[in-house]
Design an enzyme around this catalytic site. Structure first.
Site, PDB file in Angstrom:
ATOM      1  CG  ASP A  65       5.095   1.391  -2.282  1.00  0.00           C
ATOM      2  OD1 ASP A  65       4.972   0.661  -1.275  1.00  0.00           O
ATOM      3  OD2 ASP A  65       4.731   2.580  -2.300  1.00  0.00           O
ATOM      4  NE  ARG A 209      -5.656   4.780   0.810  1.00  0.00           N
ATOM      5  CZ  ARG A 209      -4.352   4.761   0.621  1.00  0.00           C
ATOM      6  NH1 ARG A 209      -3.840   4.685  -0.589  1.00  0.00           N
ATOM      7  NH2 ARG A 209      -3.527   4.821   1.658  1.00  0.00           N
ATOM      8  CG  ASP A 211      -1.482   6.446  -2.402  1.00  0.00           C
ATOM      9  OD1 ASP A 211      -1.536   6.059  -1.221  1.00  0.00           O
ATOM     10  OD2 ASP A 211      -0.418   6.579  -3.033  1.00  0.00           O
ATOM     11  CE1 TYR A 215       3.124  14.605   1.323  1.00  0.00           C
ATOM     12  CE2 TYR A 215       1.823  12.694   0.697  1.00  0.00           C
ATOM     13  CZ  TYR A 215       2.450  13.443   1.667  1.00  0.00           C
ATOM     14  OH  TYR A 215       2.405  13.036   2.978  1.00  0.00           O
ATOM     15  CG  LEU A 216      -2.207  15.714  -6.124  1.00  0.00           C
ATOM     16  CD1 LEU A 216      -3.570  15.952  -6.755  1.00  0.00           C
ATOM     17  CD2 LEU A 216      -1.694  14.319  -6.457  1.00  0.00           C
ATOM     18  CD  GLU A 253      -2.508   7.718   2.338  1.00  0.00           C
ATOM     19  OE1 GLU A 253      -1.757   7.124   3.130  1.00  0.00           O
ATOM     20  OE2 GLU A 253      -2.093   8.194   1.266  1.00  0.00           O
ATOM     21  CG  HIS A 320      -1.750  -0.752   3.097  1.00  0.00           C
ATOM     22  ND1 HIS A 320      -2.746   0.182   3.311  1.00  0.00           N
ATOM     23  CD2 HIS A 320      -0.878  -0.177   2.241  1.00  0.00           C
ATOM     24  CE1 HIS A 320      -2.487   1.262   2.606  1.00  0.00           C
ATOM     25  NE2 HIS A 320      -1.354   1.078   1.954  1.00  0.00           N
ATOM     26  CG  ASP A 321       0.935   2.376   4.358  1.00  0.00           C
ATOM     27  OD1 ASP A 321       1.572   1.639   3.576  1.00  0.00           O
ATOM     28  OD2 ASP A 321       0.216   3.319   3.979  1.00  0.00           O
TER      29      ASP A 321
END
Ligand SMILES: OC[C@H]1O[C@H](O[C@H]2O[C@H](CO)[C@@H](O)[C@H](O)[C@H]2O)[C@H](O)[C@@H](O)[C@@H]1O
Ligand SMILES: [Ca+2]
Length: 556
Positions: A65, A209, A211, A215-216, A253, A320-321
């Site tokens: 990824d 930054r 990421d 969702y942790l 993010e 970048h996404d």
């Protein structure tokens, strides 16, 4: 360790520049960008007028990824150089007054990370002792838990659970199956990450930054996003950074709606992140152009709750996404796909994998318009490498790699990115007839006074001298024409008036500027005086995609 000059809340007036070391400049001719190559480009970045570099993940990784699958958090990927090369780079950046933040991928590791490889041995080791690494990850016997959690990489994954043959159990992953999620209910995982943060901040890095922060933690009966336990972990991260490394930056993010994203700032007394990306406004900038109607920008900005005094938004047009379409309605998403992804290859997951210039049909007026709005809205702007020269994308590359091709420095071999041949480069340099390096490159734009590069640089210079852009309050100005967005930024006795025509034709507009009656608008470009504002509606005409950056002189 080298450290940038101390300046409280430096991030509020900074312009950020996002880049990948792997695709920026190759110092040793092996076709892969590296830290020595990047160091050689620091003068370019300084001259461009940016203040802080955000480096995409540069750690050892199997690159399933593009580096967001980290196999070792305290080393440099061997393709990119050594830790010493990194230290030289950081020192040289600081010498030039440039700050640098890294990318902290804390939600998940690579499946190749030694923690996961150790975890796969199961909860109990052959000698009967507990396997301490097993609890570093989230496991299940059935892979049926948390059914309400959405799948993010919809084009690749069919479940957030994958069976690990060795462990005989399913492991949880919000992204690719090659990225197992860490178990933040385990305090040891939290401690591991604090130590990772300390490692880089001790070397002088100016922050991170961070990421994929929503969702942790996962909990049954929830969608596993923005949970209170996740916020508690992030507040602890901030507490440690503030206590041990005051002045370093944490940027969240969190691709979320206004009401949720704002939570990542925390409060004055319980702070979380200094900055958070303004995901909700980004797609609406593009939508407004095609609709010739800016009401969605105003609506979403009005919907953003107040942020704490230390907080600052991070605004961006591209990264970048894919251009994510998660924070729009179903109708808006359909509109965006129809408007901006006419070729099926442009769509990926819930978004559009194109760069800024091709999205805007390489139309200089539209590129300038969106860039001026980016620079003028509240927040610190983040430029994506290559967009300052209007680089294009390569749809034949898989995943989001089409927007990650090498920086185009000149018309020489491999666009000056590397002395290696194009086919030997990590991603092929773009050679298409419109956007290829032979036509679009830094060298030629530096020679051309009217190039996009020179324009961006001048615009950053103008912005730098007007603190209202960095710190000013935002007030929308009522207009009688939805194609025209008008707002003021007010700070410390200074008022800027920004007027932008999102239509592809000239537009008349009347602005309600009664609150500024008696003041004189003066153009920031050239200093020309506009008519004095009165009590009645203020008439203007703007050419297609035209904009005015004005300063209101006189007392409010
Ligand atoms: O590390 C996994 C991914 O994390 C970031 O992802 C973000 O991008 C996604 C779209 O590509 C987005 O849908 C999601 O909400 C974000 O968390 C990172 O920027 C990606 O490059 C990375 O694959
Ligand atoms: Ca190299």
């Amino acid at each position: 360790m080298t450290q940038a000059a101390p300046l409280p809340e430096w991030y509020k007036s900074a312009v950020f520049y996002e880049l990948s070391v792997r695709t920026y400049a190759d110092g040793n001719g092996d076709g892969k960008g590296d830290f020595p190559g990047l160091t050689s480009k620091l003068d370019y970045l300084k001259n461009l007028g940016v203040d802080c570099l955000w480096l995409l993940p540069f750690y050892p990784s199997p690159l399933r990824d593009d580096g967001y699958d980290v196999a070792d958090y305290t080393e440099i990927h061997p393709d990119l150089g050594t830790l010493d090369d990194f230290k030289v780079f950081l020192r040289e950046a600081h010498v030039r007054g440039l700050r640098v933040i890294g990318d902290l991928v804390m939600n998940h590791t690579s499946a190749d990370h030694p923690w996961f490889q150790a975890a796969r041995r199961g909860p109990t080791l052959p000698d009967g002792s507990p396997n301490e690494y097993f609890d570093y990850y989230v496991w299940s016997d059935t892979g049926t838990e948390y059914p309400e959690a959405r799948i993010i990489f919809t084009d690749t994954e069919t479940s957030n659970w994958t069976l690990d043959e060795m462990a005989g159990k399913y492991y949880w992953h919000r992204f690719f199956s090659s990225q197992p999620d860490l178990n933040y209910d385990n305090p040891r995982v939290q401690e591991e990450f604090l130590n990772v943060v300390r490692f880089w901040l001790d070397l002088g890095l100016d922050g991170f930054r961070v990421d994929a922060v929503p969702y942790l933690i996962e909990r049954e009966g929830t969608n596993g996003e923005n949970l209170p336990e996740t916020h508690a972990i992030l507040r602890e991260l901030r507490r440690a950074v503030d206590e041990e490394y005051p002045g370093r930056l944490l940027l969240a993010e969190a691709n979320q709606w206004p009401e949720e994203v704002v939570e990542y700032f925390g409060t004055e007394t319980k702070p979380e992140f200094h900055m958070a990306f303004n995901f909700p406004v980004m797609p609406r900038l593009y939508m407004s152009l095609r609709r010739e109607d800016t009401s969605s920008i105003r609506e979403i900005m009005d919907r953003l709750p107040q942020i704490p005094s230390f907080g600052q938004w991070a605004t961006f047009l591209r990264n970048h996404d894919e251009l994510t379409l998660e924070m729009v309605t179903d109708d808006e998403r359909a509109f965006m796909y129809a408007a901006y992804a006419p070729d099926a290859r442009m769509k990926i997951n819930v978004g559009i994998r194109r760069r800024l210039a091709p999205l805007l049909d390489n139309d200089r007026r539209r590129i300038e318009l969106l860039t001026t709005v980016l620079l003028a809205l509240p927040g610190s702007p983040i430029l994506y490498y290559g967009d300052e020269i209007g680089m294009g994308d390569n749809l034949s590359l898989s995943d989001r790699n089409g927007v990650r091709t090498p920086m185009q420095w000149n018309a020489g071999i491999s666009g000056g990115f590397s002395t290696a041949l194009p086919e030997q480069c990590f991603f092929p340099p773009n050679q298409d007839p419109v956007y290829g390096f032979q036509r679009v490159n830094v060298y030629s734009q530096e020679l051309d006074p009217s190039s996009l590069l020179k324009w961006v640089s001048r615009q950053l210079e103008v912005r730098r001298h007007l603190p209202a852009f960095a710190y000013g309050d935002l007030t929308f100005v009522d207009t009688d024409n939805p194609a025209v967005l008008a707002f003021t930024r007010h700070h410390d006795g200074e008022t800027l008036l920004i007027i932008s025509n999102f239509a592809g034709s000239a537009q008349p507009v009347q602005l309600d500027l009664a609150a500024h009656a008696g003041r004189l608008p003066v153009s920031l470009a050239g200093g020309s005086h506009f008519p004095t504002i009165g009590e009645e509606p203020y008439p203007l005409t703007l050419g297609k995609y035209d904009y005015y950056w004005l300063k209101l002189s006189g007392v409010r």
